[in-house]
Design an enzyme around this catalytic site. Structure first.
Site, mmCIF file in Angstrom:
data_model
loop_
_atom_site.group_PDB
_atom_site.id
_atom_site.type_symbol
_atom_site.label_atom_id
_atom_site.label_comp_id
_atom_site.label_asym_id
_atom_site.label_seq_id
_atom_site.Cartn_x
_atom_site.Cartn_y
_atom_site.Cartn_z
ATOM 1 N N HIS A 1 0.790 -1.169 -0.034
ATOM 2 C CA HIS A 1 -0.185 0.059 0.072
ATOM 3 C C HIS A 1 0.832 1.170 0.103
ATOM 4 O O HIS A 1 1.259 1.798 1.076
ATOM 5 C CB HIS A 1 -0.944 -0.055 1.440
ATOM 6 C CG HIS A 1 -1.912 -1.246 1.351
ATOM 7 N ND1 HIS A 1 -1.207 -2.344 1.838
ATOM 8 C CD2 HIS A 1 -3.036 -1.364 1.016
ATOM 9 C CE1 HIS A 1 -2.332 -3.286 1.956
ATOM 10 N NE2 HIS A 1 -3.328 -2.687 1.376
ATOM 11 N N ASP B 1 -9.370 6.906 7.514
ATOM 12 C CA ASP B 1 -10.684 6.937 7.151
ATOM 13 C C ASP B 1 -11.323 5.467 7.751
ATOM 14 O O ASP B 1 -12.262 5.465 8.501
ATOM 15 C CB ASP B 1 -11.073 6.852 5.760
ATOM 16 C CG ASP B 1 -10.868 8.450 5.155
ATOM 17 O OD1 ASP B 1 -11.512 9.436 5.793
ATOM 18 O OD2 ASP B 1 -10.342 8.647 4.143
ATOM 19 N N HIS C 1 -4.320 3.828 -3.623
ATOM 20 C CA HIS C 1 -4.200 2.955 -2.237
ATOM 21 C C HIS C 1 -3.222 2.067 -2.196
ATOM 22 O O HIS C 1 -2.673 1.879 -1.349
ATOM 23 C CB HIS C 1 -5.606 2.784 -2.005
ATOM 24 C CG HIS C 1 -5.898 1.625 -0.913
ATOM 25 N ND1 HIS C 1 -5.897 2.190 0.683
ATOM 26 C CD2 HIS C 1 -5.784 0.306 -0.821
ATOM 27 C CE1 HIS C 1 -6.187 1.239 1.213
ATOM 28 N NE2 HIS C 1 -5.913 0.030 0.653
ATOM 29 N N SER D 1 -21.354 -7.837 38.400
ATOM 30 C CA SER D 1 -21.282 -9.435 37.922
ATOM 31 C C SER D 1 -20.103 -10.054 37.759
ATOM 32 O O SER D 1 -19.886 -11.096 37.966
ATOM 33 C CB SER D 1 -22.163 -9.415 36.737
ATOM 34 O OG SER D 1 -23.341 -8.793 36.611
ATOM 35 N N GLU E 1 -17.040 -3.332 24.957
ATOM 36 C CA GLU E 1 -16.326 -4.624 25.071
ATOM 37 C C GLU E 1 -15.037 -4.361 23.980
ATOM 38 O O GLU E 1 -13.947 -5.020 24.327
ATOM 39 C CB GLU E 1 -17.045 -5.985 24.898
ATOM 40 C CG GLU E 1 -18.061 -5.987 25.719
ATOM 41 C CD GLU E 1 -19.482 -5.390 25.468
ATOM 42 O OE1 GLU E 1 -19.535 -4.655 24.589
ATOM 43 O OE2 GLU E 1 -20.315 -5.393 26.474
ATOM 44 N N HIS F 1 -27.632 -14.534 26.176
ATOM 45 C CA HIS F 1 -26.481 -14.367 26.709
ATOM 46 C C HIS F 1 -25.649 -15.429 27.329
ATOM 47 O O HIS F 1 -24.787 -15.428 27.746
ATOM 48 C CB HIS F 1 -27.046 -13.671 28.113
ATOM 49 C CG HIS F 1 -27.521 -12.300 28.073
ATOM 50 N ND1 HIS F 1 -28.460 -11.764 27.096
ATOM 51 C CD2 HIS F 1 -27.102 -11.173 28.921
ATOM 52 C CE1 HIS F 1 -28.341 -10.339 27.363
ATOM 53 N NE2 HIS F 1 -27.686 -9.999 28.257
HETATM 54 C C1 LIG Z 1 -11.256 -4.398 10.026
HETATM 55 C C2 LIG Z 1 -10.645 -4.198 8.679
HETATM 56 N N1 LIG Z 1 -11.406 -4.297 7.535
HETATM 57 C C3 LIG Z 1 -10.942 -4.321 6.119
HETATM 58 C C4 LIG Z 1 -9.578 -4.151 5.953
HETATM 59 C C5 LIG Z 1 -9.179 -4.258 4.718
HETATM 60 N N2 LIG Z 1 -8.728 -2.722 4.070
HETATM 61 C C6 LIG Z 1 -7.489 -2.312 4.036
HETATM 62 S S1 LIG Z 1 -7.419 -0.738 3.706
HETATM 63 C C7 LIG Z 1 -8.894 -0.837 3.754
HETATM 64 C C8 LIG Z 1 -9.320 0.923 3.232
HETATM 65 C C9 LIG Z 1 -8.653 1.827 3.920
HETATM 66 O O1 LIG Z 1 -9.067 3.192 3.585
HETATM 67 P P1 LIG Z 1 -8.177 4.088 4.571
HETATM 68 O O2 LIG Z 1 -8.505 3.662 5.962
HETATM 69 O O3 LIG Z 1 -8.861 5.674 4.224
HETATM 70 O O4 LIG Z 1 -6.579 4.068 3.962
HETATM 71 P P2 LIG Z 1 -6.221 5.022 2.868
HETATM 72 O O5 LIG Z 1 -6.920 4.486 1.682
HETATM 73 O O6 LIG Z 1 -6.259 6.124 2.970
HETATM 74 O O7 LIG Z 1 -4.860 4.085 2.658
HETATM 75 C C10 LIG Z 1 -9.471 -1.702 3.919
HETATM 76 C C11 LIG Z 1 -11.018 -1.681 3.770
HETATM 77 C C12 LIG Z 1 -8.870 -4.027 7.120
HETATM 78 N N3 LIG Z 1 -7.656 -3.841 7.106
HETATM 79 N N4 LIG Z 1 -9.179 -4.137 8.361
#
Ligand SMILES: Cc1ncc(C[n+]2csc(CCOP(=O)(O)OP(=O)(O)O)c2C)c(N)n1
Length: 659
Positions: free
Chosen positions: A31, A156, A261, A366, A393, A454
């Site tokens: 990335h 994001d 990305h 609890s 949690e 639960h």
């Molecule tokens: C919990 C989770 N869900 C999905 C992903 C797969 N994933 C990796 S990067 C990304 C989107 C990233 O967007 P952003 O956070 O804005 O990063 P940028 O595009 O700015 O690098 C996703 C969905 C992940 N790493 N973790």
């Protein structure tokens, strides 16, 4: 800002960008977009504000930097290399390769300088909040120098994940002014522009959480970034959220779009991007000398900071645990829920384990997690050792990981069923080798009236299938003591204590070899050469004991094995395991009020597994248990059946109850 930013700073930023680009092209995956967009803010932070010593990544007084958007890890790897951590250019060239020190997402304990294992988006936000709590707590108890600041770079995706909301809400409430989020506000995720699915006002959201919020309109404006970070550090009484507007993949033809990305774009684009950034496309992994020199200053600066810190800081205890003194429970005690026993153990540990702290996700009465005399950790009372996590949690669990990563000994509690709300962080506690004690009470249908929503069924199987976590389900108060000893003795890995809501008889230590519970499985009582072995965990051990009585009356000899922890039992020698579960005794019955998955391992092909492969039901606990088949009679009946089946010579109809 001390000295103005100059051309070398710009060159340094573009060096990070081209290193990220070259690494992704070489690996043919990764990335590059985030590192290329966020390099300026990282540069400002790492050259002017972050307190760290590349020569001593575990210096306790260092500030923490958490790259929550772990997919952008080439940003971190480049910084670690350039500032002088033990991470070579060769390591960068091996990005994402087998056994390299630069895995596809940052892994704590694997790469020097990586503070948190991130990649599952959102986790790092919780880890950072946990670290900030740790910084405040240590400062309150051991003096200002024992504290530190925490900076997290969040994306994001991080902010879309619910865990960031849970953790950030708590951070705002707690007024953690040693915490700064640098939000890489690039408007792009994998699917495209954030307009697709993420349009709330992020800064307003953080303001509503009680954070101080700032905006940097141009993520390439070093002076503006510098001013914002300086203001965040100076700001008291609130954590700070800095929204930095950046351009993903800055410098590349795909800049500003989701194409930037991830993924390698091929040599042509690589060359074009490098030219655009003023770099020679023929030179790969190139670090100009001036840039090496600029980042190299981090070594001297870090050494000086650490030396100065050592002059001012007083003694801080470590995470190690002394020989624990815990009173055993008397055999004459009234029946006691293991959750209640755990509460009594925690009360005894409080004085013995200086860095023990913890709390519950709003189930304190609890979960039995608050020792008498412990103050709450609240704004202005950061020395308090009891954490009010609220009904959060997942956030609680990610925070507990951050606490453990800071050298504290945290525990975190909820109902076992709500493990499902916390699992991503619990998994990461194991993956990143953090010694969190997970306390899960209300461990089966035995909890009763709250009903199937639960009542856990599949949670034990889930945890047992998770590598490197020790799952311990004690049968009584004394096994609970053993579980706590195990948990605190594990300084590098997590433990889950699975505790009953309902009262259970106390196993008399004068009669039963309870100390062997620490081996994960042991013979509780029985005949040396029994007809059948009854294996139980937790509350169901008592059913096995009662069934043994019934079997005796029926002329069947038996042995009862308590197996509180599969993982610990598997660590024992083969000869010990054979002593407890002799191979030649094939007539075996397991009983556990949970999914049957996996019990074949211990009962073999000819044994019987008594468990629960359906959801529970709302009724008083004893009624639910009885109706769903958890009775001593059933255990005894099954035992008789497998004894009979085992006595049929092979080739016959062994194991077929209808025969
Ligand atoms: C919990 C989770 N869900 C999905 C992903 C797969 N994933 C990796 S990067 C990304 C989107 C990233 O967007 P952003 O956070 O804005 O990063 P940028 O595009 O700015 O690098 C996703 C969905 C992940 N790493 N973790």
């Amino acid at each position: 800002m001390s000295t103005p930013y100059d051309d070398i700073d710009q060159l340094a930023i573009n060096t990070i960008r081209t290193l990220a680009l070259d690494a992704v092209e070489q690996a043919k995956s990764g990335h590059p977009g985030l590192p290329m967009g966020a390099a300026p803010m990282a540069h400002v932070l790492w050259t002017r504000y972050l307190r760290y010593n590349p020569a001593d990544p575990s210096w306790p007084g260092r500030d923490r930097f958490v790259l929550s958007a772990g997919h952008g890890c080439m940003l971190l790897y480049a910084l670690l290399h350039l500032t002088g951590y033990d991470l070579s250019l060769e390591d960068l060239k091996n990005f994402r390769q087998w056994e390299s020190r630069t895995p596809g997402h940052p892994e704590r304990g694997h790469t020097p300088g990586v503070e948190a294992t991130t990649g599952p988006l959102g986790q790092g936000t919780g880890n950072a909040v946990g670290m900030a709590i740790a910084g405040k707590h240590l400062a309150a108890r051991f003096g200002d120098a024992a504290g530190f600041r925490v900076f997290a770079l969040v994306s994001d995706g991080d902010l879309m994940e619910g865990v960031s909301g849970e953790a950030s809400s708590l951070a705002g409430h707690l007024a953690l002014d040693n915490l700064v989020f640098l939000y890489d506000d690039n408007h792009v995720t994998i699917d495209g522009d954030t307009q697709l699915a993420f349009t709330e006002d992020r800064a307003a959201r953080y303001a509503a959480y009680g954070w101080h919020t700032l905006t940097v309109e141009d993520g390439n404006d070093l002076d503006a970034i510098d001013a914002a970070i300086a203001e965040a550090i100076a700001h008291e009484g609130q954590p700070t959220f800095i929204s930095v507007k950046t351009i993903i993949g800055f410098g590349s033809v795909d800049a500003g779009t989701s194409r930037a990305h991830s993924d390698a774009r091929g040599p042509e684009q690589q060359a074009e991007t490098k030219r655009a950034l003023g770099f020679d496309p023929e030179k790969f992994f190139f670090v100009p000398e001036e840039v090496s020199a600029r980042y190299g200053e981090a070594l001297d600066r870090g050494a000086a900071l650490e030396a100065e810190w050592k002059q001012t800081v007083g003694p801080i205890p470590g995470p190690e645990v002394p020989e624990l003194v815990i009173e055993p429970f008397d055999g004459d005690e009234k029946p006691m829920a293991t959750r209640a026993a755990s509460g009594k153990v925690i009360a005894q540990l409080a004085g013995q384990v200086p860095l023990l702290l913890g709390g519950s996700a709003d189930l304190t009465p609890s979960n039995n997690t608050k020792p008498e005399g412990w103050d709450d950790f609240e704004p202005g009372a950061y020395a308090g050792r009891y954490l009010r996590f609220g009904v959060r949690e997942h956030g609680m669990s990610a925070i507990a990981n951050g606490l453990a990563a800071s050298g504290l000994r945290p525990y975190a509690a909820t109902f076992f069923n709500f493990l499902d709300y916390a699992k991503p962080a619990v998994r990461l506690s194991a993956l990143s080798r953090l010694p969190v004690v997970w306390i899960y009470t209300h461990d089966s249908i035995g909890l009763g009236e709250d009903g199937p929503t639960h009542q856990p069924v599949e949670q034990l199987a889930t945890l047992r299938a998770t590598p490197d976590i020790c799952v311990f389900r004690p049968a009584d108060a004394n096994e609970t003591v053993a579980g706590w000893r195990i948990a605190l003795g594990r300084t590098e890995l997590p433990t889950a204590l699975i505790l009953s809501r309902q009262a259970l008889p106390v196993l008399d230590p004068a009669r039963y070899p309870i100390a062997d519970a620490a081996r994960g499985g042991y013979v509780l009582e029985g005949d040396p050469e029994p007809d059948v072995i009854l294996i139980g965990t937790g509350a169901e051990v008592h059913l096995a004991l009662a069934a043994r009585g019934l079997l005796r009356e029926r002329g069947v000899s038996s042995r009862v094995v308590s197996l509180p922890s599969w993982e610990l039992f598997e660590e024992q020698s083969e000869s010990y395991r054979n002593e407890v579960l002799p191979l030649e005794i094939e007539a075996r019955v397991s009983v556990e009020a949970a999914a049957t998955l996996g019990w074949e391992r211990y009962v073999g092909l000819h044994g019987a597994v008594i468990g629960l492969d359906r959801f529970g039901a709302s009724a008083p606990g004893t009624t639910a248990l009885e109706h769903l088949g958890f009775t001593a009679e059933r255990v005894a009946d099954e035992a008789e059946r497998v004894v009979q089946a085992a006595s049929i010579p092979s080739g016959g109809q062994r194991g077929d109850s209808e025969s």
